[in-house]
Design a protein around this motif. Structure first.
Motif, PDB file in Angstrom:
ATOM      1  N   ASP A   1       0.834  -1.212   0.000  1.00 16.99           N
ATOM      2  CA  ASP A   1       0.000   0.000   0.000  1.00 16.99           C
ATOM      3  C   ASP A   1       0.865   1.257   0.000  1.00 16.99           C
ATOM      4  OD1 ASP A   1      -2.079  -1.656   0.134  1.00 16.99           O
ATOM      5  OD2 ASP A   1      -2.678  -1.178   2.196  1.00 16.99           O
ATOM      6  N   ILE A   2       1.880   1.219   0.861  1.00 12.76           N
ATOM      7  CA  ILE A   2       2.776   2.376   0.945  1.00 12.76           C
ATOM      8  C   ILE A   2       3.487   2.573  -0.394  1.00 12.76           C
ATOM      9  CG2 ILE A   2       4.909   3.242   2.029  1.00 12.76           C
ATOM     10  CD1 ILE A   2       4.001   1.942   4.618  1.00 12.76           C
ATOM     11  N   ARG A   3       3.943   1.478  -0.965  1.00 11.96           N
ATOM     12  CA  ARG A   3       4.642   1.573  -2.258  1.00 11.96           C
ATOM     13  C   ARG A   3       3.731   2.188  -3.310  1.00 11.96           C
ATOM     14  NH1 ARG A   3       9.332  -1.667  -2.863  1.00 11.96           N
ATOM     15  NH2 ARG A   3       9.794  -2.852  -0.974  1.00 11.96           N
ATOM     16  N   ALA A   4       2.488   1.747  -3.343  1.00 11.21           N
ATOM     17  CA  ALA A   4       1.565   2.280  -4.361  1.00 11.21           C
ATOM     18  C   ALA A   4       1.341   3.780  -4.146  1.00 11.21           C
ATOM     19  CB  ALA A   4       0.234   1.524  -4.287  1.00 11.21           C
ATOM     20  N   SER A   5       1.226   4.219  -2.878  1.00  9.47           N
ATOM     21  CA  SER A   5       1.022   5.651  -2.606  1.00  9.47           C
ATOM     22  C   SER A   5       2.244   6.454  -3.035  1.00  9.47           C
ATOM     23  CB  SER A   5       0.801   5.913  -1.123  1.00  9.47           C
ATOM     24  OG  SER A   5      -0.176   5.090  -0.623  1.00  9.47           O
ATOM     25  N   VAL A   6       3.436   5.918  -2.762  1.00  6.13           N
ATOM     26  CA  VAL A   6       4.656   6.646  -3.152  1.00  6.13           C
ATOM     27  C   VAL A   6       4.733   6.742  -4.670  1.00  6.13           C
ATOM     28  CG1 VAL A   6       7.184   6.642  -3.088  1.00  6.13           C
ATOM     29  CG2 VAL A   6       5.907   5.948  -1.071  1.00  6.13           C
TER      30      VAL A   6
ATOM     31  N   ILE B   1      10.704   5.697  -4.472  1.00  8.68           N
ATOM     32  CA  ILE B   1      11.060   7.024  -4.991  1.00  8.68           C
ATOM     33  C   ILE B   1      12.087   6.855  -6.111  1.00  8.68           C
ATOM     34  CG2 ILE B   1      12.342   9.149  -4.415  1.00  8.68           C
ATOM     35  CD1 ILE B   1      10.950   9.083  -1.666  1.00  8.68           C
ATOM     36  N   HIS B   2      13.099   6.036  -5.842  1.00  8.92           N
ATOM     37  CA  HIS B   2      14.162   5.858  -6.844  1.00  8.92           C
ATOM     38  C   HIS B   2      13.708   5.012  -8.015  1.00  8.92           C
ATOM     39  CE1 HIS B   2      17.840   7.773  -5.071  1.00  8.92           C
ATOM     40  NE2 HIS B   2      16.901   7.980  -4.169  1.00  8.92           N
ATOM     41  N   ALA B   3      12.885   4.010  -7.754  1.00 13.30           N
ATOM     42  CA  ALA B   3      12.397   3.172  -8.870  1.00 13.30           C
ATOM     43  C   ALA B   3      11.491   3.974  -9.795  1.00 13.30           C
ATOM     44  CB  ALA B   3      11.654   1.958  -8.319  1.00 13.30           C
ATOM     45  N   SER B   4      10.926   5.081  -9.265  1.00 13.92           N
ATOM     46  CA  SER B   4      10.057   5.929 -10.089  1.00 13.92           C
ATOM     47  C   SER B   4      10.860   6.971 -10.867  1.00 13.92           C
ATOM     48  CB  SER B   4       9.051   6.672  -9.200  1.00 13.92           C
ATOM     49  OG  SER B   4       8.303   5.761  -8.448  1.00 13.92           O
ATOM     50  N   GLY B   5      12.164   6.965 -10.722  1.00 13.38           N
ATOM     51  CA  GLY B   5      12.995   7.934 -11.456  1.00 13.38           C
ATOM     52  C   GLY B   5      13.235   9.213 -10.678  1.00 13.38           C
ATOM     53  N   CYS B   6      12.709   9.278  -9.440  1.00 21.94           N
ATOM     54  CA  CYS B   6      12.929  10.469  -8.606  1.00 21.94           C
ATOM     55  C   CYS B   6      14.199  10.259  -7.784  1.00 21.94           C
ATOM     56  CB  CYS B   6      11.722  10.689  -7.701  1.00 21.94           C
ATOM     57  SG  CYS B   6      10.189  10.937  -8.610  1.00 21.94           S
ATOM     58  N   ASN B   7      14.492  11.225  -6.909  1.00 18.09           N
ATOM     59  CA  ASN B   7      15.718  11.123  -6.119  1.00 18.09           C
ATOM     60  C   ASN B   7      15.441  11.505  -4.665  1.00 18.09           C
ATOM     61  OD1 ASN B   7      18.279  11.201  -5.049  1.00 18.09           O
ATOM     62  ND2 ASN B   7      19.197  12.211  -6.818  1.00 18.09           N
TER      63      ASN B   7
ATOM     64  N   GLU C   1      17.603   2.738  -1.673  1.00 19.51           N
ATOM     65  CA  GLU C   1      17.592   3.670  -2.807  1.00 19.51           C
ATOM     66  C   GLU C   1      18.319   3.046  -4.006  1.00 19.51           C
ATOM     67  OE1 GLU C   1      19.170   7.482  -1.643  1.00 19.51           O
ATOM     68  OE2 GLU C   1      17.402   7.963  -0.453  1.00 19.51           O
ATOM     69  N   CYS C   2      19.428   2.378  -3.723  1.00 17.76           N
ATOM     70  CA  CYS C   2      20.181   1.725  -4.811  1.00 17.76           C
ATOM     71  C   CYS C   2      19.326   0.650  -5.484  1.00 17.76           C
ATOM     72  CB  CYS C   2      21.468   1.102  -4.272  1.00 17.76           C
ATOM     73  SG  CYS C   2      22.674   2.315  -3.758  1.00 17.76           S
ATOM     74  N   ILE C   3      18.578  -0.111  -4.693  1.00 19.31           N
ATOM     75  CA  ILE C   3      17.703  -1.141  -5.279  1.00 19.31           C
ATOM     76  C   ILE C   3      16.677  -0.452  -6.192  1.00 19.31           C
ATOM     77  CG2 ILE C   3      15.936  -2.898  -4.769  1.00 19.31           C
ATOM     78  CD1 ILE C   3      18.804  -3.786  -4.082  1.00 19.31           C
ATOM     79  N   GLY C   4      16.135   0.673  -5.722  1.00 17.10           N
ATOM     80  CA  GLY C   4      15.185   1.422  -6.546  1.00 17.10           C
ATOM     81  C   GLY C   4      15.831   1.891  -7.847  1.00 17.10           C
ATOM     82  N   ASP C   5      17.033   2.426  -7.746  1.00 16.00           N
ATOM     83  CA  ASP C   5      17.744   2.850  -8.963  1.00 16.00           C
ATOM     84  C   ASP C   5      17.934   1.661  -9.913  1.00 16.00           C
ATOM     85  OD1 ASP C   5      18.041   5.525  -8.417  1.00 16.00           O
ATOM     86  OD2 ASP C   5      20.136   5.396  -7.757  1.00 16.00           O
TER      87      ASP C   5
ATOM     88  N   GLU D   1      23.856  10.320 -10.856  1.00 16.84           N
ATOM     89  CA  GLU D   1      23.361  10.327  -9.472  1.00 16.84           C
ATOM     90  C   GLU D   1      23.765   9.046  -8.735  1.00 16.84           C
ATOM     91  OE1 GLU D   1      19.418  13.086 -10.372  1.00 16.84           O
ATOM     92  OE2 GLU D   1      19.136  10.979  -9.888  1.00 16.84           O
ATOM     93  N   ASN D   2      23.711   7.926  -9.460  1.00 11.05           N
ATOM     94  CA  ASN D   2      23.975   6.649  -8.804  1.00 11.05           C
ATOM     95  C   ASN D   2      25.447   6.430  -8.465  1.00 11.05           C
ATOM     96  OD1 ASN D   2      24.517   3.435  -9.186  1.00 11.05           O
ATOM     97  ND2 ASN D   2      22.646   3.911  -8.065  1.00 11.05           N
ATOM     98  N   ARG D   3      26.332   7.116  -9.173  1.00 12.16           N
ATOM     99  CA  ARG D   3      27.767   6.902  -8.942  1.00 12.16           C
ATOM    100  C   ARG D   3      28.173   7.225  -7.500  1.00 12.16           C
ATOM    101  NH1 ARG D   3      31.944   5.638  -7.778  1.00 12.16           N
ATOM    102  NH2 ARG D   3      33.849   5.340  -8.979  1.00 12.16           N
TER     103      ARG D   3
END
Ligand SMILES: Cc1cc2nc3c(=O)[nH]c(=O)nc-3n(C[C@H](O)[C@H](O)[C@H](O)COP(=O)(O)OP(=O)(O)OC[C@H]3O[C@@H](n4cnc5c(N)ncnc54)[C@H](O)[C@@H]3O)c2cc1C
Length: 391
Positions: free
Chosen positions: A15-20, A80-86, A256-260, A362-364
């Motif tokens: 649920d939290i993931r979907a809201s983010v 956040i990161h999987a969505s392309g945000c930072n 965050e790295c997993i999201g990236d 950003e990921n570096r």
């Protein structure tokens, strides 16, 4: 990301993931590209996250937060990161407040945490690193000298991120000369510095322009006066308090790295299906498929370690080795995915409008900060494998 047809992972806070994810849709690539070009702070994004309560996830309900476990905060940052945000613009608030929560007095908690939870106060800045000491935190030189009911701070920090967008800073400073401290890990203390009061006298800030859009700075203290009541916990014990927060920081950054990595894999898979050359999608060539598949496998393995570290942390168990391994493996998996994604896009991987080059830059960072790969390996070698101490 779950492979097609697979259910969400257990304990994945769907649920939290979907809201983010829904919130992040309002901040697409154009938004981040514009900020990147201007080197501007994502104020609207941080405001939206704050108003939705995501930055107060870890603050206990008694203080107005959501009282969620670290695994939930990790899910927020990953999405956040999987969505392309930072999340780098605001993630520090999640772990810095832990120092106040665990080691602050009841008065400090009551004074700061409810305001942080409702977004009236920002605790985004964390001043540890100094130019001459770097990774060798115990050699830091910024001093805080007690004078009556105040401490007077002199010295310099570097890479103090988000200080221009924060009301409070956690500062680690020396309160006893290194040779006078009882133990090598003593003599450092943590303070809450109110930037609203101090900005005009005793603190000067110089922004550092970096390869990616990251609001980081050099900070100079010239007789900054900090009320003694802003000392967190006992004088001289600050290094221990900061270390206690580092496992949380490492797990959250790993998320965050997993999201990236998920963003890079998704982006590369989509492009490999769409881009047609020699009368077929490039993704039909195994030479293009295999690096994507390898990055996926590497990401999934790292994701397990992040989940394991967060579970141990939430159970109150020692998670030093797992938090470090999660950070190492997730940073490596996301960097491998970043490189693969550029390669899959060919020349377009370098074009701004695809966002790949921006996310790549950003990921570096995560190979170096908040802890560099070598220092993680050194921790594992010494503390897990019992090899001789190297420094
Ligand atoms: C964009 C950015 C934002 C940051 N934000 C913050 C912040 O908000 N607050 C904050 O306090 N800090 C912040 N940092 C600092 C960050 O935590 C440090 O950069 C990082 O810990 C590495 O320290 P250093 O840069 O001084 O490198 P150094 O300590 O000078 O190390 C240089 C290299 O030598 C290697 N090395 C050093 N000692 C050893 C050893 N004994 N064995 C093997 N290898 C070694 C390191 O791994 C590294 O690769 C930020 C840094 C950056 C770049």
């Amino acid at each position: 990301m779950n492979a097609p047809g697979q259910p969400p992972d257990a304990g994945s806070f769907e649920d939290i993931r979907a809201s983010v994810r829904a919130l992040c849709q309002a901040f697409p690539g154009e938004y981040w590209r514009g900020l990147d070009a201007e080197r501007a702070y994502p104020a609207a994004f941080v405001k939206a996250l704050t108003e939705a309560g995501f930055l107060a996830a870890l603050i206990p309900e008694d203080y107005g937060g959501s009282g969620l476990p670290l695994a939930a905060a990790a899910a927020i940052l990953e999405e956040i990161h999987a969505s392309g945000c930072n999340g780098a613009a605001c993630h520090a608030q999640m772990y810095t407040m832990g120092t106040i929560l665990r080691h602050g007095s009841d008065a400090q908690k009551a004074r700061y945490l409810p305001d942080i939870a409702r977004g009236a106060l920002r605790l985004q800045a964390f001043g540890v690193t100094e130019p001459t000491s770097g990774t060798d935190t115990l050699s830091l030189r910024t001093t805080a000298v007690r004078q009556g009911d105040r401490y007077v701070v002199n010295g310099q920090k570097i890479w103090t991120s988000r200080i221009e967008h924060s009301d409070l800073m956690l500062l680690l400073a020396r309160t006893a000369p290194r040779d006078k401290a009882k133990k090598r890990t003593e003599g450092l203390s943590v303070f809450i510095v109110d930037l609203r009061e101090g900005a005009s006298h005793g603190i000067s800030i110089r922004p550092i322009k970096t390869m990616m859009n990251h609001a980081t700075t050099e900070v100079f203290f010239d007789d900054l006066s900090v009320p003694a009541e802003n000392l967190i916990g006992a004088e001289g014990q600050g290094f221990r308090y900061i270390l206690a927060g580092m496992n949380a920081e490492r797990i959250l950054i790993a998320a965050e790295c997993i999201g990236d990595a998920k963003w890079f894999i998704d982006k590369a898979s989509s492009y490999a299906k769409e881009r047609v050359l020699f009368d077929r999608p490039i993704g039909q060539n195994q030479g293009v498929q295999f690096p994507i598949a390898r990055a996926y496998a590497q990401m999934r393995a790292a994701e397990l370690m992040v989940a394991r570290a967060a579970a141990l942390y939430d159970a109150g168990e020692n998670c030093g080795a797992e938090a470090n391994m999660a950070k190492l493996l997730a940073a490596d998996a996301s960097w491998a995915a970043a490189d693969m994604c550029v390669q899959t896009h060919g020349g377009f991987g370098f074009a701004e409008e695809f966002d790949v080059e921006r996310k790549f830059r950003e990921n570096r960072l995560y190979q170096v900060a908040p802890i560099s790969t070598n220092l993680v390996l050194s921790y594992l070698a010494e503390h897990v494998l019992g090899l001789p101490r190297s420094y």
